[in-house]
Design a protein around this motif. Structure first.
Motif, PDB file in Angstrom:
ATOM      1  N   ARG A  58      44.413  26.836  39.506  1.00 45.77           N
ATOM      2  CA  ARG A  58      43.254  27.713  38.645  1.00 45.77           C
ATOM      3  C   ARG A  58      42.311  26.514  37.965  1.00 45.77           C
ATOM      4  O   ARG A  58      41.257  26.833  37.784  1.00 45.77           O
ATOM      5  N   GLU A  98      44.163  33.391  47.123  1.00 44.91           N
ATOM      6  CA  GLU A  98      44.319  33.843  48.641  1.00 44.91           C
ATOM      7  C   GLU A  98      44.764  32.550  49.333  1.00 44.91           C
ATOM      8  O   GLU A  98      44.076  31.498  49.306  1.00 44.91           O
ATOM      9  N   SER A 145      38.680  35.642  44.675  1.00 42.16           N
ATOM     10  CA  SER A 145      39.654  34.878  44.915  1.00 42.16           C
ATOM     11  C   SER A 145      39.585  33.580  44.941  1.00 42.16           C
ATOM     12  O   SER A 145      38.534  33.168  45.574  1.00 42.16           O
ATOM     13  N   ALA A 194      51.072  35.290  46.106  1.00 40.04           N
ATOM     14  CA  ALA A 194      51.431  36.436  45.124  1.00 40.04           C
ATOM     15  C   ALA A 194      50.727  36.731  43.924  1.00 40.04           C
ATOM     16  O   ALA A 194      50.747  37.812  43.372  1.00 40.04           O
ATOM     17  N   GLN A 195      49.708  35.638  43.682  1.00 38.49           N
ATOM     18  CA  GLN A 195      48.705  35.748  42.585  1.00 38.49           C
ATOM     19  C   GLN A 195      47.570  36.622  42.868  1.00 38.49           C
ATOM     20  O   GLN A 195      47.049  36.685  43.818  1.00 38.49           O
ATOM     21  N   ASP A 196      47.278  37.531  41.855  1.00 40.58           N
ATOM     22  CA  ASP A 196      46.150  38.515  42.237  1.00 40.58           C
ATOM     23  C   ASP A 196      44.713  37.593  42.385  1.00 40.58           C
ATOM     24  O   ASP A 196      44.139  38.178  43.294  1.00 40.58           O
ATOM     25  N   ASP A 197      44.513  36.640  41.781  1.00 47.22           N
ATOM     26  CA  ASP A 197      43.390  35.930  42.092  1.00 47.22           C
ATOM     27  C   ASP A 197      43.441  34.678  42.966  1.00 47.22           C
ATOM     28  O   ASP A 197      42.589  33.778  42.957  1.00 47.22           O
TER      29      ASP A 197
END
Length: 222
Positions: free
Chosen positions: A120, A29, A2, A24-27
């Motif tokens: 990102r 934290e 993450s 809320a994003q998987d990648d």
């Protein structure tokens, strides 16, 4: 793995909204939240985030000073990236933030998808702004306000070819454009850019643009 993010903003609703969206994003934290720069510096030293989403104007310690300390003093300064948040696209802090090593800036009214994408991009080690956008923004500040003059000696370690590439970076050209102008392969340009950043101890090409102006290698309007 993450992307670890620290969210810094003095407005609780803004801070918590950004944290909720990113968390809320998987990648991604969210490892912490801070309401001012002083707390951000403390939390960064504890959590070593990959990205610090940093508001510019805050009480106690503003985002610029906090970014300077985080990038200069934390053990993971070489892997912690700062993304500055600003209310206006023309902000007195932006040029100084880029000079000290911030990886770019984002408007606070950016769309949700833009915020996530920006985190990102910065986490991957890339500068947020496209070269041409960076060039226009820095030119505006370079013309409108005094800049500390840096000796051209700072560039003494570069080869003649690397100076050519550095000049074109400063003028806002992409790797593809530099390759076409110098009649070399894009991979060769990438190699030159990597060597330039390493020799000059710069984080990314945004800082290279700033240095090109500060040393007079590139002049506003050139």
């Amino acid at each position: 793995m993450s992307i670890r993010v620290l969210v810094v903003d003095d407005q609780a609703m803004v801070r918590e909204g950004f944290a909720a969206l990113l968390g809320a994003q998987d990648d991604i934290e969210v490892v912490g939240q801070a309401e001012n720069g002083a707390i951000a510096v403390e939390l960064s030293a504890v959590h070593h985030p990959d990205v610090v989403l940093m508001d510019v104007r805050m009480p106690v310690m503003d985002g610029l000073e906090a970014a300077r300390r985080i990038l200069a003093e934390t053990p993971d300064a070489d892997t912690t990236h700062v993304l500055m948040l600003t209310t206006f696209d023309v902000d007195d802090y932006v040029y100084d933030a880029l000079r000290i090593g911030a990886s770019g800036f984002l408007l606070k009214d950016a769309l949700a998808d833009e915020l996530v994408a920006a985190v990102r991009i910065v986490a991957s080690g890339e500068a947020l702004l496209a070269p041409s956008v960076t060039k226009r923004m820095i030119e505006q500040f370079a013309v409108s306000r005094a800049r500390p003059a840096l000796s051209r000696d700072r560039l003494a370690g570069l080869t003649e070819r690397e100076l050519e590439v550095m000049t074109l970076i400063g003028r806002g050209h992409s790797n593809q454009e530099i390759a076409a102008l110098l009649f070399i392969a894009q991979q060769t340009v990438k190699t030159h850019v990597s060597k330039i950043l390493a020799k000059l101890e710069l984080r990314d090409r945004v800082q290279a643009v700033v240095l090109a102006y500060d040393t007079g290698l590139v002049e506003p309007g050139s």
